[in-house]
Design an enzyme around this catalytic site. Structure first.
Site, PDB file in Angstrom:
ATOM      1  N   SER A 178      -0.696 -16.769  34.460  1.00  0.00           N
ATOM      2  CA  SER A 178      -1.491 -17.138  35.630  1.00  0.00           C
ATOM      3  C   SER A 178      -0.684 -17.711  36.784  1.00  0.00           C
ATOM      4  O   SER A 178      -1.094 -17.611  37.933  1.00  0.00           O
ATOM      5  CB  SER A 178      -2.583 -18.132  35.224  1.00  0.00           C
ATOM      6  OG  SER A 178      -2.043 -19.199  34.491  1.00  0.00           O
ATOM      7  N   HIS A 206      -6.330 -12.714  33.993  1.00  0.00           N
ATOM      8  CA  HIS A 206      -5.788 -12.112  35.217  1.00  0.00           C
ATOM      9  C   HIS A 206      -5.465 -10.634  35.053  1.00  0.00           C
ATOM     10  O   HIS A 206      -4.882 -10.024  35.947  1.00  0.00           O
ATOM     11  CB  HIS A 206      -4.536 -12.875  35.667  1.00  0.00           C
ATOM     12  CG  HIS A 206      -4.822 -14.317  35.957  1.00  0.00           C
ATOM     13  ND1 HIS A 206      -5.333 -14.749  37.156  1.00  0.00           N
ATOM     14  CD2 HIS A 206      -4.712 -15.417  35.175  1.00  0.00           C
ATOM     15  CE1 HIS A 206      -5.506 -16.062  37.101  1.00  0.00           C
ATOM     16  NE2 HIS A 206      -5.142 -16.492  35.917  1.00  0.00           N
ATOM     17  N   LYS A 237     -12.883 -14.484  37.912  1.00  0.00           N
ATOM     18  CA  LYS A 237     -11.732 -14.035  38.700  1.00  0.00           C
ATOM     19  C   LYS A 237     -12.042 -12.660  39.294  1.00  0.00           C
ATOM     20  O   LYS A 237     -12.860 -12.573  40.202  1.00  0.00           O
ATOM     21  CB  LYS A 237     -10.489 -14.126  37.840  1.00  0.00           C
ATOM     22  CG  LYS A 237     -10.152 -15.607  37.661  1.00  0.00           C
ATOM     23  CD  LYS A 237      -9.146 -15.972  36.644  1.00  0.00           C
ATOM     24  CE  LYS A 237      -8.972 -17.495  36.693  1.00  0.00           C
ATOM     25  NZ  LYS A 237      -8.547 -18.056  35.434  1.00  0.00           N
TER      26      LYS A 237
END
Ligand code: PLP
Length: 390
Positions: A178, A206, A237
């Site tokens: 990250s 991610h 995200k």
């Protein structure tokens, strides 16, 4: 007033070490061009990689679900908080990443803590990459198993620890790190785990929406549940909503429903959040251009940054860190960028190891090439060479 924990002194130390953190006030939707602290800024620090957080179809889906289900979920999933729309999202997510089942958690932090502490018991071993997300390390601490950290992305360091591990062994890694943006050597890690009869858990916070045409790291590498038995993805995200899920075979999911404390003892996410996520999955699939555009913008940015000779860390993902080492330098450059209208996070210890402070530049399909040109111009003016940082 008495201060037995010496908070005032501890805060002052943080300030002196340039580690003091402050929040900004966002006054618009989460998107590339934002209003923040009374100013228009170009946003290069959000994790909304596909620009879905403010999409009208996502908002409408949430509104419609609120009409039907109300706002609050009212209870935990096991009591009466598990609505039809939560259930439908679990089925869609499982299908989308290619697993038998999926289980929604209220946040990624809770998913990680819940899974690790449910599986691992005293006498077992958890092996984690040194740079894993804090929630994965916290999960291991809570489990009472023995936590050992191996060197970042270092397969031989992992192998050494696997050979010495006692009890049942869980290996845990981020897919995309990250704060670094680099990708774990998942195929090698997975083979090692199979050789040593260890289970592998991958946190794809991610990677989901970015790798594998948007379907994440399982699709990117064609992994089966034998190769990656425990998959964790977040919804806050690239999917632009909120929450998280764990995916895997039927027994894993049923076991987590029975025993993951951060699943059992908490209120279910609002049904409208699940409905918004279904809409964002639809958009991601119907409009593949977002994933492709992000890929192109990453290549465009990397090329420009290389031409400027900026000290970028090696990353092919939406997270493009510029390494400055010193916390004060990171703050100084991010302040210089802010004065020019660019919001870029200065990431300092303890989020990253000592002496590895950096600017964490994140890209989104919501950016244009022009936005990136402007950032590169600003970086070349505010960058190390010109501020004599290195
Ligand atoms: C953001 C993040 C989490 C936590 O997810 P939340 O839904 O924000 O709680 C977990 N792991 C990684 C690698 C993350 O980046």
């Amino acid at each position: 007033m008495s201060d037995p924990f010496q908070l005032a002194q501890r805060l002052q130390e943080r300030r002196e070490q340039h580690l003091y953190r402050q929040r900004r006030l966002l006054e618009s939707a989460q998107q590339a061009h934002i209003q923040c602290d009374g100013r228009a800024l170009l946003n290069f620090c959000s994790n909304d990689y596909l620009g879905l957080a403010h999409h009208p179809r996502v908002i409408t889906a949430a509104q419609q679900a609120m009409e039907q289900f109300g706002f609050g979920s009212g209870a935990s999933h096991l009591v009466i908080g598990h609505s039809r729309v939560h259930h439908e999202l679990e089925e869609r997510l499982a299908d989308w990443v290619g697993c038998q089942r999926a289980l929604l958690f209220s946040t990624g932090y809770m998913a990680n803590v819940g899974v690790i502490s449910a599986l691992v018991e005293r006498g077992d071993t958890v092996l984690e990459d040194k740079l894993n997300h804090a929630s994965l390390l916290d999960g291991a601490q809570l489990s009472r198993g023995q936590l050992q950290r191996y060197h970042h992305n270092d397969v031989s360091s992992l192998q050494q620890r696997l050979m010495q591990a006692s009890g049942r062994t869980l290996v845990v890694t981020d897919s995309v790190f990250s704060m670094d943006g680099d990708v774990a050597p998942l195929q090698d890690i997975s083979s090692l785990c199979q050789q040593h009869n260890a289970w592998l858990m991958v946190d794809d916070a991610h990677g989901l929406g970015v790798l594998g045409g948007g379907r994440g790291c399982l699709a990117e590498y064609g992994f089966t549940s034998q190769q990656v038995p425990i998959y964790m993805g977040t919804l806050g995200k690239a999917l632009g909503t909120f929450g998280a899920f764990v995916a895997g075979d039927e027994p894993l999911i049923e076991y987590l429903i029975q025993s993951a404390r951060s699943y059992i003892y908490t209120t279910a996410m609002p049904p409208s959040v699940a409905a918004a996520t279904l809409a964002s999955l639809d958009l991601l699939n119907a409009e593949q251009w977002r994933v492709e555009k992000l890929r192109q913008l990453i290549a465009y940015f990397k090329q420009g940054a290389n031409q400027l000779g900026l000290p970028m860390m090696p990353s092919a993902t939406a997270i493009q860190p510029l390494l400055l080492h010193d916390s004060e330098a990171a703050l100084r450059v991010s302040d210089a960028l802010l004065r020019k209208g660019f919001l870029v996070g200065a990431i300092r210890p303890p989020t990253v190891p000592a002496n590895s402070a950096r600017l964490r530049i994140t890209l989104s399909a919501d950016h244009s090439e022009r936005d990136i040109d402007q950032l590169l111009d600003a970086l070349s003016e505010a960058s190390p060479k010109n501020t004599k940082i290195i």
